[in-house]
Write an enzyme that holds these catalytic residues in place. Structure first.
Site, PDB file in Angstrom:
ATOM      1  N   ARG A  56      68.404  39.932 -59.609  1.00  0.00           N
ATOM      2  CA  ARG A  56      67.828  41.248 -59.387  1.00  0.00           C
ATOM      3  C   ARG A  56      66.390  41.175 -58.869  1.00  0.00           C
ATOM      4  O   ARG A  56      65.901  42.100 -58.241  1.00  0.00           O
ATOM      5  CB  ARG A  56      67.894  42.063 -60.676  1.00  0.00           C
ATOM      6  CG  ARG A  56      67.941  43.556 -60.432  1.00  0.00           C
ATOM      7  CD  ARG A  56      67.724  44.374 -61.693  1.00  0.00           C
ATOM      8  NE  ARG A  56      68.649  44.090 -62.753  1.00  0.00           N
ATOM      9  CZ  ARG A  56      68.279  43.700 -63.986  1.00  0.00           C
ATOM     10  NH1 ARG A  56      67.007  43.537 -64.285  1.00  0.00           N
ATOM     11  NH2 ARG A  56      69.185  43.450 -64.907  1.00  0.00           N
ATOM     12  N   TYR A 109      62.808  65.591 -44.877  1.00  0.00           N
ATOM     13  CA  TYR A 109      64.215  65.181 -44.834  1.00  0.00           C
ATOM     14  C   TYR A 109      64.956  65.961 -45.928  1.00  0.00           C
ATOM     15  O   TYR A 109      64.534  65.961 -47.088  1.00  0.00           O
ATOM     16  CB  TYR A 109      64.240  63.667 -45.094  1.00  0.00           C
ATOM     17  CG  TYR A 109      65.576  62.997 -45.111  1.00  0.00           C
ATOM     18  CD1 TYR A 109      66.387  62.992 -43.986  1.00  0.00           C
ATOM     19  CD2 TYR A 109      66.007  62.317 -46.257  1.00  0.00           C
ATOM     20  CE1 TYR A 109      67.614  62.336 -44.010  1.00  0.00           C
ATOM     21  CE2 TYR A 109      67.223  61.657 -46.281  1.00  0.00           C
ATOM     22  CZ  TYR A 109      68.030  61.678 -45.159  1.00  0.00           C
ATOM     23  OH  TYR A 109      69.228  61.027 -45.185  1.00  0.00           O
ATOM     24  N   ASP A 181      56.753  59.188 -45.574  1.00  0.00           N
ATOM     25  CA  ASP A 181      58.031  58.700 -45.042  1.00  0.00           C
ATOM     26  C   ASP A 181      57.763  58.337 -43.579  1.00  0.00           C
ATOM     27  O   ASP A 181      57.593  59.198 -42.728  1.00  0.00           O
ATOM     28  CB  ASP A 181      59.088  59.804 -45.173  1.00  0.00           C
ATOM     29  CG  ASP A 181      60.473  59.350 -44.700  1.00  0.00           C
ATOM     30  OD1 ASP A 181      60.554  58.433 -43.863  1.00  0.00           O
ATOM     31  OD2 ASP A 181      61.466  59.945 -45.158  1.00  0.00           O
ATOM     32  N   LYS A 206      67.510  52.759 -40.519  1.00  0.00           N
ATOM     33  CA  LYS A 206      67.331  53.284 -39.164  1.00  0.00           C
ATOM     34  C   LYS A 206      66.846  52.159 -38.234  1.00  0.00           C
ATOM     35  O   LYS A 206      67.614  51.277 -37.905  1.00  0.00           O
ATOM     36  CB  LYS A 206      66.350  54.458 -39.208  1.00  0.00           C
ATOM     37  CG  LYS A 206      66.739  55.540 -40.244  1.00  0.00           C
ATOM     38  CD  LYS A 206      67.910  56.379 -39.798  1.00  0.00           C
ATOM     39  CE  LYS A 206      68.494  57.275 -40.879  1.00  0.00           C
ATOM     40  NZ  LYS A 206      67.577  58.174 -41.543  1.00  0.00           N
TER      41      LYS A 206
END
Ligand SMILES: *Cc1c(COP(=O)(O)O)cnc(C)c1O
Length: 392
Positions: A56, A109, A181, A206
């Site tokens: 992790r 968003y 963002d 993206k």
């Protein structure tokens, strides 16, 4: 200090992680083996060191990616998340406590808006929305318990540019944390941390991954904020797979050339749309006609492939005539891959401060790496079908 195009090639490529090849191998791991009792004790003492400890906490594949993103965004360190949305939620949750208030731009968003209105509300964190063009007027939206200001520049669907330095300055005076963002601009074209922002978020899904085949997010923080971000991600058990980190690294190496091609293609198509007799407006901050052009020019080094346009009249319900038979533009949500996309969208479904007003429907487009002659012909034919369908 090397230039950014050099960094795209060199960032995160440490010899001890790549072991003599160009790219770091995909180190898949849950269990990491401690050879001796002393190794185990040392690992337990400092589990966040870049030494194998537990899956992790990452392997050299994830560390190579986080180092590369940190080098590109600037700042102290980067945390990976399984999606861009998880990165936004993770950054906010790392900074707020019950009773706090956070500010979100009206053009955020939509899933970010939804997260605030539902999940954060349930946790006792209040949210309100501000006009993305507020700039220094952000002061009028602040409350005594405001702890975080979120920004997204340009905004989703409508592409308003925010005055990040003005908002950061108001926030810093009051010890409020700022989160941007930065998915649209990427570190190639905007460096929020250099403008004083505390955390810059990427939906790596993206442009960093760039091939429409990975879900991944990152958050990069400055020195003062990184410990809180890291603690939050550990407590929430956030992790990203080595395979996805590998694909992101592979995408990142060519991001400079890809983005310049997206930039050029998008500007060519945007200018063509601007001169089309059916088009009311093109929302693209790099166009001289944009009300935010001066602000964009001041803070950004370039523009990417996503923008929107609004028709002079017509109904969204007739959109099938435009979009159904396009050859190159396909309909889909996640942009940033090599392919062109179009999406009929209605911003009024996701606005509470400024009511969205437009004479006709809005289409969000992503300009991929195809030849713009083909893309323009495709859109031109679609618009003619729409003209006929709507008895223009
Ligand atoms: C796509 C997107 C996200 C979310 O990223 P996912 O990886 O799809 O969760 C966040 N912000 C912006 C601006 C986006 O375009």
């Amino acid at each position: 200090m090397s230039k950014i195009d050099t960094k795209f090639v060199t960032a995160g490529r440490k010899k001890e992680w790549t072991s003599g090849i160009v790219n770091p191998p995909v180190y898949r791991a849950s269990t990491c083996i401690f050879e001796t009792y002393q190794d185990l004790q040392e690992g337990l003492k400092n589990p966040s060191a870049k030494k194998l400890f537990y899956g992790r906490k990452g392997t050299p594949t994830q560390w190579a990616l986080t180092e590369a993103i940190t080098e590109l965004e600037g700042g102290e360190g980067t945390i990976l998340y399984p999606s861009g949305m998880a990165a936004i939620a993770g950054a906010v949750l790392a900074l707020v406590k019950q009773g706090d208030h956070i500010l979100i731009p009206d053009s955020a968003y939509d899933p970010t808006r939804h997260f605030a209105n539902t999940f954060l509300k349930k946790m006792g964190v209040e949210s309100s929305f501000y006009s993305p063009r507020a700039g220094a007027d952000i002061e009028t939206y602040l409350q005594p318990n405001t702890s975080v200001i979120l920004m997204e520049s340009p905004g989703s669907l409508t592409f308003e540019i925010q005055d990040i330095p003005a908002i950061v300055s108001a926030a810093k005076e009051r010890g409020i944390k700022t989160v941007v963002d930065n998915t649209w601009a990427t570190p190639l074209f905007l460096n929020p941390l250099a403008l004083g922002v505390d955390i810059s978020v990427q939906a790596c899904t993206k442009y960093i991954c760039g091939h429409s085949d990975v879900m991944l997010g990152s958050a990069t923080a400055n020195k003062a904020t990184f410990p809180a971000l890291q603690y939050g991600s550990y407590e929430l058990g956030q992790t990203a797979s080595a395979d996805d980190a590998y694909l992101a690294l592979r995408g990142l190496r060519t991001m400079g050339v890809r983005l310049r091609q997206h930039q050029e293609g998008a500007l060519t198509v945007a200018r063509w749309l601007e001169s089309h007799d059916m088009v009311h407006a093109v929302n693209h901050p790099a166009l001289e006609s944009s009300p935010d052009h001066a602000l964009w020019k001041r803070d950004f080094k370039g523009s990417t492939g996503l923008f929107s346009f609004v028709l002079k009249k017509g109904k969204e319900a007739d959109s099938g005539a435009l979009v159904d038979n396009l050859k190159y533009f396909k309909m889909g949500f996640s942009w940033g891959g090599y392919e062109s996309l179009i999406l009929p969208s209605n911003p009024s479904n996701a606005r509470s401060v400024n009511t969205w007003q437009a004479p006709g429907p809005l289409y969000r487009v992503h300009i991929g790496l195809e030849d713009t002659d083909d893309l323009i012909r495709d859109l031109s034919e679609g618009l003619e079908r729409f003209r006929e369908q709507s008895n223009w």
